[in-house]
Design a protein around this motif. Structure first.
Motif, PDB file in Angstrom:
ATOM      1  N   GLN A  95      23.535 -10.563  47.828  1.00 19.19           N
ATOM      2  CA  GLN A  95      22.535  -9.548  47.542  1.00 19.19           C
ATOM      3  C   GLN A  95      23.230  -8.203  47.369  1.00 19.19           C
ATOM      4  O   GLN A  95      24.206  -7.907  48.041  1.00 19.19           O
ATOM      5  CB  GLN A  95      21.513  -9.456  48.676  1.00 19.19           C
ATOM      6  N   SER A  96      22.690  -7.400  46.480  1.00 20.72           N
ATOM      7  CA  SER A  96      23.334  -6.133  46.170  1.00 20.72           C
ATOM      8  C   SER A  96      23.355  -5.194  47.376  1.00 20.72           C
ATOM      9  O   SER A  96      22.406  -5.119  48.152  1.00 20.72           O
ATOM     10  CB  SER A  96      22.617  -5.454  45.006  1.00 20.72           C
ATOM     11  N   LYS A  97      24.473  -4.481  47.502  1.00 17.02           N
ATOM     12  CA  LYS A  97      24.604  -3.472  48.556  1.00 17.02           C
ATOM     13  C   LYS A  97      24.825  -2.078  47.966  1.00 17.02           C
ATOM     14  O   LYS A  97      25.066  -1.119  48.696  1.00 17.02           O
ATOM     15  CB  LYS A  97      25.765  -3.832  49.487  1.00 17.02           C
ATOM     16  N   ASN A 106      17.934   2.593  40.609  1.00 15.91           N
ATOM     17  CA  ASN A 106      17.218   1.306  40.607  1.00 15.91           C
ATOM     18  C   ASN A 106      17.990   0.163  39.955  1.00 15.91           C
ATOM     19  O   ASN A 106      17.432  -0.908  39.735  1.00 15.91           O
ATOM     20  CB  ASN A 106      15.848   1.445  39.911  1.00 15.91           C
ATOM     21  N   LYS A 107      19.251   0.369  39.649  1.00 19.57           N
ATOM     22  CA  LYS A 107      20.080  -0.696  39.084  1.00 19.57           C
ATOM     23  C   LYS A 107      21.106  -1.150  40.111  1.00 19.57           C
ATOM     24  O   LYS A 107      21.819  -0.329  40.686  1.00 19.57           O
ATOM     25  CB  LYS A 107      20.794  -0.221  37.812  1.00 19.57           C
ATOM     26  N   SER A 108      21.168  -2.456  40.333  1.00 24.44           N
ATOM     27  CA  SER A 108      22.112  -3.019  41.290  1.00 24.44           C
ATOM     28  C   SER A 108      23.487  -3.168  40.651  1.00 24.44           C
ATOM     29  O   SER A 108      23.606  -3.573  39.491  1.00 24.44           O
ATOM     30  CB  SER A 108      21.623  -4.393  41.772  1.00 24.44           C
ATOM     31  N   PHE A 109      24.519  -2.850  41.414  1.00 27.55           N
ATOM     32  CA  PHE A 109      25.890  -2.979  40.930  1.00 27.55           C
ATOM     33  C   PHE A 109      26.681  -3.933  41.813  1.00 27.55           C
ATOM     34  O   PHE A 109      26.631  -3.838  43.040  1.00 27.55           O
ATOM     35  CB  PHE A 109      26.595  -1.612  40.907  1.00 27.55           C
ATOM     36  N   LYS A 110      27.380  -4.860  41.146  1.00 24.55           N
ATOM     37  CA  LYS A 110      28.284  -5.787  41.825  1.00 24.55           C
ATOM     38  C   LYS A 110      29.639  -5.704  41.133  1.00 24.55           C
ATOM     39  O   LYS A 110      29.798  -5.004  40.133  1.00 24.55           O
ATOM     40  CB  LYS A 110      27.719  -7.202  41.785  1.00 24.55           C
ATOM     41  N   MET A 137      19.274   8.683  42.294  1.00 25.86           N
ATOM     42  CA  MET A 137      19.534   8.375  43.689  1.00 25.86           C
ATOM     43  C   MET A 137      20.541   7.223  43.806  1.00 25.86           C
ATOM     44  O   MET A 137      20.486   6.269  43.042  1.00 25.86           O
ATOM     45  CB  MET A 137      18.234   8.003  44.396  1.00 25.86           C
ATOM     46  N   LEU A 138      21.460   7.336  44.748  1.00 23.22           N
ATOM     47  CA  LEU A 138      22.439   6.290  45.022  1.00 23.22           C
ATOM     48  C   LEU A 138      22.144   5.721  46.410  1.00 23.22           C
ATOM     49  O   LEU A 138      22.090   6.468  47.397  1.00 23.22           O
ATOM     50  CB  LEU A 138      23.858   6.857  44.967  1.00 23.22           C
ATOM     51  N   SER A 139      21.920   4.418  46.467  1.00 21.54           N
ATOM     52  CA  SER A 139      21.647   3.754  47.745  1.00 21.54           C
ATOM     53  C   SER A 139      22.741   2.728  48.013  1.00 21.54           C
ATOM     54  O   SER A 139      23.169   2.020  47.104  1.00 21.54           O
ATOM     55  CB  SER A 139      20.292   3.038  47.706  1.00 21.54           C
TER      56      SER A 139
END
Length: 253
Positions: A40-42, A47-51, A1-3
């Motif tokens: 904060q990640s957007k 479930n992994k945050s990307f910046k 899933m991509l959020s």
């Protein structure tokens, strides 16, 4: 899933290693969903945050130095160290002679000391070619050799030579997001529509399956839509139905 957080709202769309997003203003969309390091990640994938720090961003203006560097963690630096081995990049006899002569002249036993910083020497004598933009034939040679401690995300921003078939070879090492103004040319098969998402202002349409897309178009157009109609649209045929399909997909409501 991509959020991702877009226009102050969170959205979730299906993601299986690669996603193709069509939107009018690609760079603006990408900027809006990517966080700086202290924010904060957007953007979250599985479930992994990307910046920005764990993203490779590639557009038509990308240069080789944007992808690779000579810092200690880079694959190029490690290869240089392998080639150097136990050798020295400077001639020790000359350095020793300079130190000895200067110390004697100033009558100071250790005025000059030898300092051998391999990182500084490499960076002062070698550099990554920054004169040319990245070309298709070299991009994938580089990407397939890059090594990272974690799986990075590659974002392609309206790159003219990028398509789904080319990007499949990267799926073992990277997550991929292709953002474009037109999915035609990115995909060439009706089944690949399930990788696509259309964004217009605050409206988001994740295809999920071809039947969902067909139902949406039939509702908007008040016309039956066949697989051939969708195929003609993907092949950029110059017929009325293809033009109408393109209009409604670019103006999701």
């Amino acid at each position: 899933m991509l959020s991702f957080k877009y226009e102050n709202n969170w959205y979730e769309i299906e993601y299986f290693g690669i996603k193709i997003i069509e939107t009018k203003f690609t760079t603006n969309f990408i900027k809006s969903i990517i966080s700086e390091d202290d924010e904060q990640s957007k953007l979250i994938i599985e479930n992994k945050s990307f910046k920005w720090k764990n993203i490779l961003y590639i557009n038509e203006m990308t240069r080789y130095s944007d992808l690779i560097s000579l810092n200690k963690s880079s694959i190029i630096y490690k290869k240089i160290i392998e080639y150097i081995g136990d050798e020295s990049l400077i001639k020790d006899e000359i350095i020793d002679s300079i130190i000895k002569n200067i110390n004697q002249e100033f009558e100071f036993e250790n005025l000059l000391l030898k300092q051998y910083d391999i990182n500084k020497i490499i960076n002062s004598s070698l550099s990554i070619n920054n004169s040319n933009y990245v070309e298709k034939q070299n991009l994938f040679k580089i990407l397939n050799k890059l090594e990272f401690d974690e799986k990075k995300l590659i974002i392609f921003d309206n790159v003219n030579y990028i398509n789904y078939e080319i990007c499949k070879q990267l799926l073992n090492n990277f997550n991929i997001l292709i953002v474009c103004t037109d999915i035609r040319g990115i995909i060439n098969n009706i089944n690949q529509l399930e990788l696509c998402c259309f964004i217009n202002d605050k409206k988001i349409f994740d295809v999920i399956n071809q039947e969902k897309l067909t139902s949406y178009l039939e509702l908007k157009m008040s016309l039956p839509i066949s697989n051939l109609d969708i195929t003609n649209y993907l092949e950029n045929k110059n017929d009325q139905k293809s033009s109408i399909i393109n209009f409604y997909l670019k103006n999701i409501s």
